[in-house]
Design a protein around this motif. Structure first.
Motif, PDB file in Angstrom:
ATOM      1  N   ARG A  95      34.705  43.837  34.191  1.00 56.97           N
ATOM      2  CA  ARG A  95      35.546  44.908  34.731  1.00 56.97           C
ATOM      3  C   ARG A  95      34.899  46.290  34.624  1.00 56.97           C
ATOM      4  N   LEU A 137      39.069  32.844  42.886  1.00 50.86           N
ATOM      5  CA  LEU A 137      39.735  34.110  42.590  1.00 50.86           C
ATOM      6  C   LEU A 137      40.378  34.105  41.214  1.00 50.86           C
ATOM      7  N   TRP A 170      37.631  34.610  38.608  1.00 47.07           N
ATOM      8  CA  TRP A 170      37.179  36.000  38.572  1.00 47.07           C
ATOM      9  C   TRP A 170      38.205  36.885  37.867  1.00 47.07           C
ATOM     10  N   THR A 171      39.480  36.662  38.144  1.00 50.96           N
ATOM     11  CA  THR A 171      40.523  37.494  37.551  1.00 50.96           C
ATOM     12  C   THR A 171      40.608  37.263  36.050  1.00 50.96           C
ATOM     13  N   HIS A 172      40.488  36.001  35.635  1.00 49.18           N
ATOM     14  CA  HIS A 172      40.469  35.712  34.197  1.00 49.18           C
ATOM     15  C   HIS A 172      39.295  36.425  33.536  1.00 49.18           C
ATOM     16  N   TRP A 228      37.799  39.093  34.533  1.00 39.66           N
ATOM     17  CA  TRP A 228      38.034  40.542  34.545  1.00 39.66           C
ATOM     18  C   TRP A 228      38.911  40.956  33.370  1.00 39.66           C
ATOM     19  N   HIS A 229      39.894  40.160  33.042  1.00 36.79           N
ATOM     20  CA  HIS A 229      40.799  40.513  31.955  1.00 36.79           C
ATOM     21  C   HIS A 229      40.182  40.265  30.578  1.00 36.79           C
ATOM     22  N   HIS A 256      46.743  33.565  48.798  1.00 33.40           N
ATOM     23  CA  HIS A 256      46.082  34.637  48.045  1.00 33.40           C
ATOM     24  C   HIS A 256      46.001  35.945  48.832  1.00 33.40           C
ATOM     25  N   PRO A 267      42.263  44.399  38.881  1.00 36.92           N
ATOM     26  CA  PRO A 267      41.802  43.009  38.843  1.00 36.92           C
ATOM     27  C   PRO A 267      41.567  42.454  40.246  1.00 36.92           C
ATOM     28  N   PRO A 268      40.671  41.476  40.387  1.00 37.27           N
ATOM     29  CA  PRO A 268      40.337  40.943  41.704  1.00 37.27           C
ATOM     30  C   PRO A 268      41.525  40.413  42.489  1.00 37.27           C
ATOM     31  N   ASP A 269      42.472  39.749  41.823  1.00 38.64           N
ATOM     32  CA  ASP A 269      43.594  39.180  42.572  1.00 38.64           C
ATOM     33  C   ASP A 269      44.498  40.249  43.161  1.00 38.64           C
ATOM     34  N   GLU A 270      44.422  41.458  42.642  1.00 33.48           N
ATOM     35  CA  GLU A 270      45.211  42.557  43.197  1.00 33.48           C
ATOM     36  C   GLU A 270      44.532  43.162  44.424  1.00 33.48           C
TER      37      GLU A 270
END
Length: 324
Positions: free
Chosen positions: A247, A233, A236-238, A240-241, A279, A253-256
């Motif tokens: 994105r 996760l 993936w979030t890194h 996405w940013h 998570h 973002p995935p972690d949200e």
């Protein structure tokens, strides 16, 4: 639809059942039919390492529940019974399974709940099947694979099936199919590596494809603790940013978004279950067993409560997933 009361206790959302008369599996199945060999169940020539009766004997299922402290068990088809072959006649198999499962659930006194099957290569037919399930007492939703025709939950038929499931208020359980690949041909790696990878692929497709953002009321659960997803996760979030292509199809973002999904507790590793719990949201972790397979969590309630949420939270979360 579940309007009748169900039994008290922890709900196991991940267990399998298939009547013996459907062991031939749907047309076009890539695995070969299921068969009994001296009391042991085989998938083609592959031994499943369980007694044949364990897959279809409801009395044995209820006995196991009493032994392990499971109050309610949610039954779905074993993944190799998913109709992924694209051959004619799959609809008849789906109808036969759904009818048989609804009968078993109806006779269980609130101790069993069903997740039906749909025609995966025909979304229009799947819609009709889901409408029927939504009217059938004791059937809470559907179980689907993470991939169909090389596409995951954000594309093709699976994407439309998720849309219809949300529209009809049906729960969705995503179960990997143990797809064969040459590099996984030995040491049961198609399961030990393949299943977690298939599931992680589906979670990523859902998050990065913006599916949950577009279907906010969708109740969807990923088995085996989300596979590799909890450990990936952050990556993936890194991505996405930092990358526009990652994105492109999502606004959060995935972690949200991860905290809006459900995951079962079949991790076989207390550390992984604790990572998953960190998570996921407080309401996102549900008890699972994978009964009756040899890769099942054999004491699912104790494992879940020793290393994850308390029994009351597990029950509350499962009721939310199943809309009880």
């Amino acid at each position: 639809m579940i309007s009748a009361p169900i039994a008290d206790g922890v709900i196991d959302v991940h267990a399998h059942w298939l009547p013996a008369e459907l062991f031939h599996l749907p047309p076009g199945t890539p695995y070969g039919r299921m068969q009994d060999r001296e009391g042991t169940l085989y998938l083609g020539d592959i031994p499943l390492s369980i007694p044949t009766r364990a897959m279809s004997d409801v009395a044995a299922i209820l006995t196991d529940m009493r032994t392990t402290g499971v109050g309610v068990r949610v039954l779905s088809a074993p993944p190799f019974a998913f109709p992924v072959g694209g051959a004619a006649g799959a609809g008849s198999y789906v109808a036969a399974f759904n009818e048989a499962l609804s009968g078993v659930v109806a006779d269980a006194g609130g101790r069993l709940v069903g997740l039906g099957m749909v025609s995966l290569d025909d979304p229009a037919e799947a819609r009709v099947q889901m409408e029927q399930l939504a009217r059938t007492e004791g059937m809470a939703g559907i179980a689907v694979p993470p991939l169909v025709d090389g596409r995951s939950l954000d594309q093709g038929s699976l994407r439309r099936i998720l849309t219809d499931a949300e529209d009809l208020g049906l729960s969705v359980l995503v179960h990997p199919m143990q797809l064969p690949r040459p590099e996984w041909s030995e040491h049961y790696l198609s399961n030990l590596v393949g299943n977690p990878v298939e599931t992680a692929t589906a979670v990523a497709a859902l998050l990065l494809g913006g599916v949950k953002e577009q279907l906010p009321r969708l109740r969807i659960c990923f088995v085996h603790g989300g596979g590799c997803a909890p450990g990936l996760l952050g990556r993936w979030t890194h991505g996405w940013h930092t990358r526009a292509d990652v994105r492109r199809d999502s606004t959060r973002p995935p972690d949200e978004v991860f905290g809006e999904l459900f995951f079962d507790t079949v991790t076989h590793d207390p550390h992984l279950l604790r990572l998953l719990s960190a998570h996921a949201s407080e309401g996102g972790v549900v008890c699972g067993s994978d009964h009756p397979f040899d890769m099942a969590q054999n004491d699912p309630v104790r494992f879940a409560t020793d290393h994850g949420p308390a029994a009351e939270a597990l029950t509350t979360n499962a009721r939310a997933f199943l809309d009880l």
